[in-house]
Design a protein around this motif. Sequence first.
Motif, PDB file in Angstrom:
ATOM      1  N   GLY A  38       0.786  -1.231   0.000  1.00 52.85           N
ATOM      2  CA  GLY A  38       0.000   0.000   0.000  1.00 52.85           C
ATOM      3  C   GLY A  38       0.813   1.273   0.000  1.00 52.85           C
ATOM      4  O   GLY A  38       0.263   2.366   0.111  1.00 52.85           O
ATOM      5  N   SER A  40       4.066   1.771   1.846  1.00 54.31           N
ATOM      6  CA  SER A  40       5.070   2.023   2.902  1.00 54.31           C
ATOM      7  C   SER A  40       6.470   2.154   2.293  1.00 54.31           C
ATOM      8  O   SER A  40       7.280   2.941   2.764  1.00 54.31           O
ATOM      9  CB  SER A  40       5.046   0.923   3.966  1.00 54.31           C
ATOM     10  OG  SER A  40       5.525  -0.294   3.454  1.00 54.31           O
ATOM     11  N   GLY A  95       5.259 -10.203   4.293  1.00 52.81           N
ATOM     12  CA  GLY A  95       4.839 -11.545   3.894  1.00 52.81           C
ATOM     13  C   GLY A  95       3.711 -11.523   2.879  1.00 52.81           C
ATOM     14  O   GLY A  95       3.664 -12.375   1.980  1.00 52.81           O
ATOM     15  N   SER A  96       2.825 -10.555   2.983  1.00 53.75           N
ATOM     16  CA  SER A  96       1.690 -10.532   2.055  1.00 53.75           C
ATOM     17  C   SER A  96       2.147 -10.271   0.621  1.00 53.75           C
ATOM     18  O   SER A  96       1.657 -10.907  -0.315  1.00 53.75           O
ATOM     19  CB  SER A  96       0.680  -9.466   2.484  1.00 53.75           C
ATOM     20  OG  SER A  96       0.107  -9.830   3.720  1.00 53.75           O
ATOM     21  N   ASP A  99       4.090 -13.473  -0.476  1.00 46.73           N
ATOM     22  CA  ASP A  99       3.155 -14.583  -0.735  1.00 46.73           C
ATOM     23  C   ASP A  99       2.351 -14.325  -2.005  1.00 46.73           C
ATOM     24  O   ASP A  99       2.170 -15.217  -2.839  1.00 46.73           O
ATOM     25  CB  ASP A  99       2.156 -14.730   0.421  1.00 46.73           C
ATOM     26  CG  ASP A  99       2.752 -15.443   1.620  1.00 46.73           C
ATOM     27  OD1 ASP A  99       3.973 -15.666   1.633  1.00 46.73           O
ATOM     28  OD2 ASP A  99       1.983 -15.783   2.534  1.00 46.73           O
ATOM     29  N   LYS A 158      -9.296 -18.169   3.486  1.00 48.09           N
ATOM     30  CA  LYS A 158      -7.858 -17.889   3.593  1.00 48.09           C
ATOM     31  C   LYS A 158      -7.143 -19.239   3.593  1.00 48.09           C
ATOM     32  O   LYS A 158      -7.277 -20.009   4.541  1.00 48.09           O
ATOM     33  CB  LYS A 158      -7.563 -17.108   4.877  1.00 48.09           C
ATOM     34  CG  LYS A 158      -6.089 -16.765   5.019  1.00 48.09           C
ATOM     35  CD  LYS A 158      -5.765 -15.872   6.187  1.00 48.09           C
ATOM     36  CE  LYS A 158      -4.253 -15.688   6.223  1.00 48.09           C
ATOM     37  NZ  LYS A 158      -3.774 -14.766   7.194  1.00 48.09           N
ATOM     38  N   HIS A 196       5.784 -19.659  14.894  1.00 49.20           N
ATOM     39  CA  HIS A 196       6.389 -20.576  13.911  1.00 49.20           C
ATOM     40  C   HIS A 196       7.361 -21.532  14.592  1.00 49.20           C
ATOM     41  O   HIS A 196       7.383 -22.728  14.300  1.00 49.20           O
ATOM     42  CB  HIS A 196       7.126 -19.792  12.817  1.00 49.20           C
ATOM     43  CG  HIS A 196       6.211 -18.997  11.947  1.00 49.20           C
ATOM     44  ND1 HIS A 196       6.604 -17.914  11.216  1.00 49.20           N
ATOM     45  CD2 HIS A 196       4.876 -19.122  11.713  1.00 49.20           C
ATOM     46  CE1 HIS A 196       5.570 -17.412  10.561  1.00 49.20           C
ATOM     47  NE2 HIS A 196       4.506 -18.131  10.855  1.00 49.20           N
TER      48      HIS A 196
HETATM   49  O1  NZQ Z   1       1.318  -2.593   2.313  1.00 47.37           O
HETATM   50  P1  NZQ Z   1       2.364  -1.712   2.866  1.00 47.37           P
HETATM   51  O2  NZQ Z   1       2.125  -0.265   2.621  1.00 47.37           O
HETATM   52  O3  NZQ Z   1       3.749  -2.134   2.481  1.00 47.37           O
HETATM   53  O4  NZQ Z   1       2.274  -1.818   4.481  1.00 47.37           O
HETATM   54  C1  NZQ Z   1       2.457  -3.028   5.181  1.00 47.37           C
HETATM   55  C2  NZQ Z   1       1.155  -3.629   5.682  1.00 47.37           C
HETATM   56  O5  NZQ Z   1       0.185  -2.649   5.879  1.00 47.37           O
HETATM   57  C3  NZQ Z   1       3.196  -2.718   6.463  1.00 47.37           C
HETATM   58  N1  NZQ Z   1       4.654  -2.701   6.312  1.00 47.37           N
HETATM   59  C4  NZQ Z   1       5.468  -3.682   5.812  1.00 47.37           C
HETATM   60  N2  NZQ Z   1       6.750  -3.305   5.922  1.00 47.37           N
HETATM   61  C5  NZQ Z   1       6.766  -2.063   6.471  1.00 47.37           C
HETATM   62  C6  NZQ Z   1       5.427  -1.675   6.712  1.00 47.37           C
HETATM   63  N3  NZQ Z   1       5.107  -0.482   7.263  1.00 47.37           N
HETATM   64  C7  NZQ Z   1       6.119   0.348   7.577  1.00 47.37           C
HETATM   65  N4  NZQ Z   1       7.434   0.027   7.394  1.00 47.37           N
HETATM   66  C8  NZQ Z   1       7.793  -1.153   6.853  1.00 47.37           C
HETATM   67  N5  NZQ Z   1       9.085  -1.479   6.718  1.00 47.37           N
HETATM   68  O6  NZQ Z   1       2.838  -3.775   7.331  1.00 47.37           O
HETATM   69  C9  NZQ Z   1       1.506  -4.188   7.047  1.00 47.37           C
HETATM   70  C10 NZQ Z   1       1.406  -5.703   7.121  1.00 47.37           C
HETATM   71  O7  NZQ Z   1       2.162  -6.300   6.110  1.00 47.37           O
HETATM   72  P2  NZQ Z   1       2.006  -7.854   5.773  1.00 47.37           P
HETATM   73  O8  NZQ Z   1       2.903  -8.164   4.635  1.00 47.37           O
HETATM   74  O9  NZQ Z   1       0.566  -8.197   5.625  1.00 47.37           O
HETATM   75  O10 NZQ Z   1       2.505  -8.549   7.122  1.00 47.37           O
HETATM   76  P3  NZQ Z   1       3.243  -9.921   7.354  1.00 47.37           P
HETATM   77  O11 NZQ Z   1       4.645  -9.888   6.902  1.00 47.37           O
HETATM   78  O12 NZQ Z   1       2.975 -10.218   8.776  1.00 47.37           O
HETATM   79  O13 NZQ Z   1       2.480 -10.969   6.410  1.00 47.37           O
HETATM   80  C11 NZQ Z   1       1.256 -11.537   6.798  1.00 47.37           C
HETATM   81  C12 NZQ Z   1       0.780 -12.495   5.730  1.00 47.37           C
HETATM   82  O14 NZQ Z   1       1.671 -13.613   5.587  1.00 47.37           O
HETATM   83  C13 NZQ Z   1       0.975 -14.849   5.787  1.00 47.37           C
HETATM   84  C14 NZQ Z   1      -0.124 -14.425   6.716  1.00 47.37           C
HETATM   85  O15 NZQ Z   1      -1.172 -15.364   6.790  1.00 47.37           O
HETATM   86  C15 NZQ Z   1      -0.562 -13.109   6.117  1.00 47.37           C
HETATM   87  O16 NZQ Z   1      -1.369 -13.326   4.988  1.00 47.37           O
HETATM   88  N6  NZQ Z   1       1.895 -15.885   6.258  1.00 47.37           N
HETATM   89  C16 NZQ Z   1       2.771 -16.398   5.374  1.00 47.37           C
HETATM   90  C17 NZQ Z   1       3.604 -17.443   5.692  1.00 47.37           C
HETATM   91  C18 NZQ Z   1       4.535 -18.025   4.723  1.00 47.37           C
HETATM   92  N7  NZQ Z   1       4.532 -17.608   3.486  1.00 47.37           N
HETATM   93  O17 NZQ Z   1       5.319 -18.920   5.064  1.00 47.37           O
HETATM   94  C19 NZQ Z   1       3.591 -18.069   7.023  1.00 47.37           C
HETATM   95  C20 NZQ Z   1       2.864 -17.289   8.038  1.00 47.37           C
HETATM   96  O18 NZQ Z   1       2.427 -18.169   9.037  1.00 47.37           O
HETATM   97  C21 NZQ Z   1       1.693 -16.509   7.542  1.00 47.37           C
HETATM   98  O19 NZQ Z   1       0.545 -17.331   7.463  1.00 47.37           O
END
Ligand code: NZQ
Length: 385
Positions: A38, A40, A95-96, A99, A158, A196
């Motif tokens: 979004g 960041s 991670g989002s 992924d 999900k 984890h």
């Molecule tokens: O979208 P932006 O603007 O980048 O903002 C993000 C988002 O709003 C923000 N953010 C990220 N880096 C930043 C930051 N804000 C300021 N400074 C930075 N340096 O953080 C917010 C959340 O980001 P997101 O990617 O959703 O978080 P996370 O890394 O926790 O990922 C969560 C996702 O990963 C899945 C989860 O289920 C969820 O969908 N998972 C993936 C796994 C895997 N691939 O192995 C295992 C996990 O168990 C998990 O299920």
Amino acid sequence: MLNFTYFNPTKAHFGKGQIAALKHEIPLNSRVLVTYGGGSIKKNGVYDQVMAALAGVTVIEFCGIEPNPHFETLVKAVELVKEHNIDLILAVGGGSVIDGSKFIAAAACYQGDYWDIITTGGNCVTKALPLGCVVTLPATGSEMNRNSVVTRAATQDKLSFGSDYVRPQFAILDPQTTYTLPPRQIANGVVDSFVHIMEQYMTYPVNMKVSDRFAESLLLNLFEDGPTALETPEDYDVRANLMWTATMALNGTLKNGVPTDWATHAIGHELTGLYGLDHAQTLAIVMPALWRYKKEQKKGKLLQYAERVLGITQGCDDEKVEQAIVQTERFFETMGNPTRLSAYDLNASDIEAVADKLKQHGQVALGENKDITPDDAVAILTLAL
Ligand code: NZQ
Ligand code: ZN
């Protein structure tokens, strides 16, 4: 100790200024799709560093991958890949974004209905575009593993898939990129990494000393550095240790030779799909309750954790186990993640829907002993009201 096969081909560039290493990873004649969330990365300078390192490379951008990436969003990127004849995807974010980019990489090479990738758990994937990533949120380990979690918003599903074809070829981890994380995401990262480790540790003893002691050292890092990251966000060594801990927590190393649980994650994903809680917020609620529910089966490892990680030596076994669970809850609360459903205005009437979703998704035999049914999930969540 159980048998295992260990495979991890992802190259990691770790440390200050490592985004510049993109120059060596991406040939000048490449056509790269840079994916991000979004915005960041535009505020904290990561975008500028990436673009500087990609000077001379053909870059197409796809932004707007949301937290818990939506299938509906990702399919738009697949069209872009085809339109621009992309030959590498570079995911920049948490991670989002990573992924979501794994899904895009697989879907771009898949002939059938893209949702098959999810319903087959990744088994239908036989090819994917090469993927690299720049991590900005240490949490999921996605930068160095084969997993991806995708949400179909329309149906609140999900679900995850896994494939060796979507393992990132390289991962860039500069801890300085994490300085701008808001406290909520720092907490999420620490709690997700913690859980984890526990999904691969808190089962039953099989005398796998390497995985056990490695897990215990990573847990100690999180106990030590998690709260410090909230207090002093720009402490490089703290951020660096948290970042590498998160990667090692889910890059395949800890599961070598041990049984694994993953029931907390399965139940947590349904809570996110239904009620929109952040991934780690769900884990902080489910895991302590699951431990209480399964404390007889998990007693050996709960005691090992109590003694070796938390230093609990007083009391009978049951008291030590309870103390270990209470201290874990306190840790999550200290980080800022509540351990009760009521903190998110969820109550008993919201629990049955979780069981229905688990049944719908075939998640009917969870845990290291495959004995956690949707009814057990209801009982576990009831302990966490
Ligand atoms: O979208 P932006 O603007 O980048 O903002 C993000 C988002 O709003 C923000 N953010 C990220 N880096 C930043 C930051 N804000 C300021 N400074 C930075 N340096 O953080 C917010 C959340 O980001 P997101 O990617 O959703 O978080 P996370 O890394 O926790 O990922 C969560 C996702 O990963 C899945 C989860 O289920 C969820 O969908 N998972 C993936 C796994 C895997 N691939 O192995 C295992 C996990 O168990 C998990 O299920
Ligand atoms: Zn997780």
